[in-house]
Design an enzyme around this catalytic site. Structure first.
Site, PDB file in Angstrom:
ATOM      1  N   ASP A  13       0.853  -1.186   0.000  1.00 22.81           N
ATOM      2  CA  ASP A  13       0.000   0.000   0.000  1.00 22.81           C
ATOM      3  C   ASP A  13       0.889   1.237   0.000  1.00 22.81           C
ATOM      4  O   ASP A  13       1.859   1.307   0.755  1.00 22.81           O
ATOM      5  CB  ASP A  13      -0.905  -0.010   1.232  1.00 22.81           C
ATOM      6  CG  ASP A  13      -1.834   1.186   1.282  1.00 22.81           C
ATOM      7  OD1 ASP A  13      -1.437   2.207   1.877  1.00 22.81           O
ATOM      8  OD2 ASP A  13      -2.937   1.116   0.738  1.00 22.81           O
ATOM      9  N   ILE A  14       0.574   2.190  -0.864  1.00 18.31           N
ATOM     10  CA  ILE A  14       1.364   3.434  -0.912  1.00 18.31           C
ATOM     11  C   ILE A  14       1.006   4.297   0.289  1.00 18.31           C
ATOM     12  O   ILE A  14      -0.165   4.606   0.517  1.00 18.31           O
ATOM     13  CB  ILE A  14       1.091   4.203  -2.217  1.00 18.31           C
ATOM     14  CG1 ILE A  14       1.460   3.342  -3.425  1.00 18.31           C
ATOM     15  CG2 ILE A  14       1.870   5.526  -2.244  1.00 18.31           C
ATOM     16  CD1 ILE A  14       1.046   3.941  -4.755  1.00 18.31           C
ATOM     17  N   GLU A  23      -4.704   2.076  -4.433  1.00 19.27           N
ATOM     18  CA  GLU A  23      -3.252   2.153  -4.253  1.00 19.27           C
ATOM     19  C   GLU A  23      -2.696   0.907  -3.579  1.00 19.27           C
ATOM     20  O   GLU A  23      -1.592   0.905  -3.046  1.00 19.27           O
ATOM     21  CB  GLU A  23      -2.873   3.398  -3.438  1.00 19.27           C
ATOM     22  CG  GLU A  23      -3.280   3.373  -1.980  1.00 19.27           C
ATOM     23  CD  GLU A  23      -4.665   3.952  -1.721  1.00 19.27           C
ATOM     24  OE1 GLU A  23      -4.906   4.344  -0.575  1.00 19.27           O
ATOM     25  OE2 GLU A  23      -5.486   4.018  -2.652  1.00 19.27           O
TER      26      GLU A  23
END
Length: 299
Positions: free
Chosen positions: A172-173, A216
């Site tokens: 996950d960003i 994301e």
């Protein structure tokens, strides 16, 4: 008992010979033909995708999708010089879930006008491209959530069957919403594409695979890989991105990712459990400060 009930089902469907040319019952996770209409040469007990003579699993497996979503789906496939409409529908027999696959030869019907007067190679290429697009994320070019739902159950089954470990990474960003809110969605798209390039460079080509799980969030499936291997790969991705400035026009930003890893051992068959477990580890990584990896085996 199940065999006779399956054959009864096939006999009934086969009576509609103007609607379907071939009828078969498959286990899409195991990729096996359970039973079939004798008018079709599908091969009871054979590998289901052998019928298409490609030597590989179908990327767009509507049968797995039909099973996981409990609904009916269709697609177009090609076999030698024939174009088939494939319909996959779930059915429960004796408490066991199967998929009824019904094939209709539409080669000469002109239903698919794009294929009219095309050669064998060109027709095969067009259909392969259409099926590939259905499981591909448009922005990044990697696989999409549909592919996860269709491919992961089979990969888990094969790992258990061959007594091999399979590891899953979910990334996950960090603070992605802040990036979008501050710099705009175009910059956000640039960040996502840079992460995908980094992930691709750290996995084994044509062996492991990557898919976009959500906005994301991304999933990496590592075949025949233990917890140690998964941890090293997720850390390589994390560190590579953290030390790489991402440029968009005159803007330079720095981005980090959090990762959750989960290694599947014999005994786990439900891919939903695997996704829940890896997501739980990702949550721990974010809760503990982000820009880190949390790993675990299944219990």
């Amino acid at each position: 008992m199940d065999h006779f009930r399956i054959q009864d089902l096939i006999n009934v469907i086969s009576k509609f010979h103007n609607l379907f040319d071939i009828v078969r019952v498959v286990d899409p996770v195991k990729k096996r033909v359970v039973d079939y209409d004798e008018r079709g040469e599908c091969g009871q007990g054979s590998i289901c995708y052998d019928f298409w003579k490609t030597g590989m699993q179908c990327n767009n497996c509507v049968s797995v999708r039909a099973m996981t979503e409990n609904d009916t789906f269709i697609k177009i496939e090609y076999n030698d010089n024939k174009t088939f409409l494939v319909m996959a529908s779930p059915v429960k027999i004796g408490g066991t879930s199967y998929i009824v696959e019904m094939f209709k030869d539409i080669t000469d019907t002109e239903v698919i006008t794009i294929l009219k007067e095309k050669g064998i190679m060109e027709t095969n290429s067009i259909i392969a491209e259409l099926n590939e697009k259905s499981v591909t994320d448009e922005l990044t070019g990697i696989y999409n959530r549909r592919y996860i739902n269709e491919k992961l159950p089979t990969d888990i089954y094969n790992a258990m069957l061959n007594q091999k470990e399979l590891s899953v990474i979910m990334l996950d960003i960090d603070y992605f919403k802040v990036i979008n809110d501050t710099h705009g969605h175009i910059v956000g798209d640039t960040v996502i594409k840079e992460l995908c390039k980094t992930m691709k460079s750290k996995i084994r080509k044509n062996y492991d695979w990557i898919a976009r799980y959500g906005g994301e969030e991304f999933l990496i499936v590592l075949m025949d890989a233990n917890q140690g291997v998964a941890y090293k790969i997720s850390e390589k991705i994390r560190l590579a991105l953290a030390n790489k400035p991402i440029k968009h026009n005159d803007l330079t930003i720095w981005v980090t990712v959090s990762a959750g890893n989960y290694t599947v051992e014999p005994g786990v068959k439900n891919y939903h459990e695997v996704l829940q477990a890896v997501d739980k580890n990702l949550y721990k990584a974010k809760k503990n400060g982000r820009n880190r990896t949390v790993s675990s085996y299944c219990l």
